[in-house]
Design an enzyme around this catalytic site. Structure first.
Site, short mmCIF file in Angstrom:
data_model
loop_
_atom_site.label_atom_id
_atom_site.label_comp_id
_atom_site.label_asym_id
_atom_site.label_seq_id
_atom_site.Cartn_x
_atom_site.Cartn_y
_atom_site.Cartn_z
N GLY A 136 5.32 67.40 17.65
CA GLY A 136 4.87 66.17 18.29
C GLY A 136 5.74 64.96 18.06
O GLY A 136 6.97 65.03 18.11
N ILE B 165 -0.24 60.40 24.16
CA ILE B 165 1.08 61.02 24.19
C ILE B 165 0.91 62.54 24.29
O ILE B 165 0.02 63.11 23.66
CB ILE B 165 1.88 60.68 22.90
CG1 ILE B 165 1.94 59.16 22.63
CG2 ILE B 165 3.30 61.29 22.95
CD1 ILE B 165 2.68 58.34 23.67
N TYR C 193 -11.41 58.19 12.68
CA TYR C 193 -9.98 58.17 13.02
C TYR C 193 -9.53 56.74 13.32
O TYR C 193 -8.52 56.27 12.81
CB TYR C 193 -9.75 59.08 14.24
CG TYR C 193 -8.35 59.07 14.79
CD1 TYR C 193 -7.34 59.82 14.20
CD2 TYR C 193 -8.02 58.32 15.93
CE1 TYR C 193 -6.05 59.83 14.72
CE2 TYR C 193 -6.74 58.32 16.46
CZ TYR C 193 -5.76 59.08 15.85
OH TYR C 193 -4.48 59.07 16.37
P1 NDP Z 1 0.73 66.71 16.14
O1 NDP Z 1 -0.53 67.39 15.77
O2 NDP Z 1 1.47 67.12 17.35
O3 NDP Z 1 1.74 66.71 14.89
C1 NDP Z 1 1.30 66.29 13.65
C2 NDP Z 1 2.38 66.57 12.63
O4 NDP Z 1 1.92 66.13 11.34
C3 NDP Z 1 2.68 68.04 12.48
O5 NDP Z 1 4.01 68.21 12.08
C4 NDP Z 1 1.71 68.46 11.39
O6 NDP Z 1 2.13 69.67 10.75
C5 NDP Z 1 1.81 67.25 10.47
N1 NDP Z 1 0.63 67.06 9.62
C6 NDP Z 1 -0.66 66.98 9.99
N2 NDP Z 1 -1.45 66.83 8.91
C7 NDP Z 1 -0.62 66.83 7.82
C8 NDP Z 1 -0.83 66.73 6.43
N3 NDP Z 1 -2.06 66.61 5.91
N4 NDP Z 1 0.25 66.77 5.63
C9 NDP Z 1 1.50 66.89 6.12
N5 NDP Z 1 1.75 66.99 7.43
C10 NDP Z 1 0.71 66.97 8.27
O7 NDP Z 1 0.31 65.15 16.23
P2 NDP Z 1 0.99 63.94 17.04
O8 NDP Z 1 2.45 64.07 17.04
O9 NDP Z 1 0.26 63.76 18.29
O10 NDP Z 1 0.56 62.73 16.07
C11 NDP Z 1 1.44 62.11 15.15
C12 NDP Z 1 0.85 60.75 14.78
O11 NDP Z 1 0.70 59.96 15.96
C13 NDP Z 1 -0.53 60.83 14.15
O12 NDP Z 1 -0.63 59.90 13.10
C14 NDP Z 1 -1.45 60.47 15.29
O13 NDP Z 1 -2.65 59.90 14.83
C15 NDP Z 1 -0.61 59.47 16.03
N6 NDP Z 1 -0.99 59.28 17.43
C16 NDP Z 1 -0.93 60.29 18.35
C17 NDP Z 1 -1.32 60.08 19.66
C18 NDP Z 1 -1.26 61.13 20.71
O14 NDP Z 1 -1.79 60.92 21.81
N7 NDP Z 1 -0.65 62.27 20.48
C19 NDP Z 1 -1.82 58.77 20.09
C20 NDP Z 1 -1.82 57.79 19.08
C21 NDP Z 1 -1.43 58.05 17.80
P3 NDP Z 1 1.07 70.66 10.03
O15 NDP Z 1 -0.20 70.62 10.80
O16 NDP Z 1 1.74 72.00 10.04
O17 NDP Z 1 0.90 70.13 8.62
#
Ligand code: NDP
Length: 254
Positions: free
Chosen positions: A19, A194, A161
């Site tokens: 992401g 996104i 959240y």
């Molecule tokens: P994804 O789920 O696509 O990716 C999340 C990433 O973070 C992965 O690499 C995941 O890997 C890692 N991750 C999740 N939890 C943990 C943890 N506890 N420790 C370490 N790594 C972790 O999410 P997005 O890219 O969509 O989101 C990224 C950020 O953007 C977040 O903070 C989200 O709240 C924010 N955001 C996203 C939006 C959207 O529409 N997509 C909108 C607004 C904000 P793994 O699970 O293997 O640990």
């Protein structure tokens, strides 16, 4: 040292295996930074690392669950080794969403989302401070938080959240004020919808109808968030601190 470059910088990006975080890792590395990233899945991380190596991007990886205090401490120890104790950029991106009616949220749900999304940011910033301080001589040190437009507007089913995202926006302003004298800038990027796995968890019809209601009538792409993060880390942004910038196709102004 170019004003529009990150050459010679080192960066930590949490949650870079997928992401938005994945796009941020690539953007920073393509602009010349040495990047370290983490997630909870070793196999996925290794796969990413190999692809980055093939592209000649300098990225190291390690497993870390950012919701766990001891793992955050271990991550910073690893960083001291992989990046030689020099850290110019911290991007707190790892986060998890939880779509649930407020009345249904358990104590465990609340604790998990708080620990993952906000406690991790505060603690990693604390842990990184001495390293950022060492880099701050060049004025190139900065922290970027990835919050969400959910920190500004109310969405049903996203209370906890959204609380964490509102808190990230405020943490940005507080740390920016506290650390300006240390030469460390602190900013925040608040994405709207996104195209990532998070969006895939939601009902596609709802995502589509939400997207058509916003001025730009589409979801954003991860690269469109990553470019803003990269800009905020550059010397070109040297007078910007404490700001929360929405990357949302106009969602919050319509
Ligand atoms: P994804 O789920 O696509 O990716 C999340 C990433 O973070 C992965 O690499 C995941 O890997 C890692 N991750 C999740 N939890 C943990 C943890 N506890 N420790 C370490 N790594 C972790 O999410 P997005 O890219 O969509 O989101 C990224 C950020 O953007 C977040 O903070 C989200 O709240 C924010 N955001 C996203 C939006 C959207 O529409 N997509 C909108 C607004 C904000 P793994 O699970 O293997 O640990």
């Amino acid at each position: 040292e170019g004003r529009w470059s990150l050459a010679g910088s080192t960066a930590l990006v949490t949650g870079g295996s997928k992401g938005i975080g994945h796009a941020i890792v690539e953007e920073l590395a393509m602009l010349g930074a040495r990047v370290h990233t983490c997630s909870r899945n070793a196999a996925e991380l290794e796969e990413c690392r190999r692809r980055w190596e093939d592209k000649n991007l300098r990225v190291t990886v390690s497993v870390c669950d950012v919701s766990v205090r001891a793992e955050r401490e271990k991550l910073m120890d690893t960083l001291r080794q992989t990046l030689g104790g020099k850290l110019d950029i911290l991007v707190n991106n790892a986060g998890q969403s939880m779509v649930k009616a407020a009345t249904e949220c358990t104590g465990e749900d609340y604790a998990l989302v708080m620990a993952t999304n906000i406690e991790s940011c505060f603690h990693l910033a604390q842990l990184a401070h001495p390293l950022l301080l060492r880099s701050a001589g060049g004025g190139a040190s900065s922290v970027v938080h990835i919050s969400s437009i959910a920190g500004f507007v109310g969405f049903p089913g996203l209370a906890v959240y959204s609380m964490t995202k509102g808190a990230m926006n405020q943490l940005t302003r507080s740390l920016a004020a506290e650390w300006a004298g240390d030469g460390i800038r602190v900013n925040c990027v608040a994405p709207g919808g996104i195209n990532t796995d998070i969006a895939k968890d939601m009902d596609p019809e709802i995502v589509k109808s939400q997207a058509t209601q916003l001025p730009m009538q589409r979801l954003g792409e991860t690269e469109e968030v990553a470019s803003v993060v990269a800009f905020l880390c550059m010397p070109a942004a040297s007078y910007i601190t404490g700001q929360v910038i929405c990357v949302d196709g106009g969602r919050t102004i319509a």
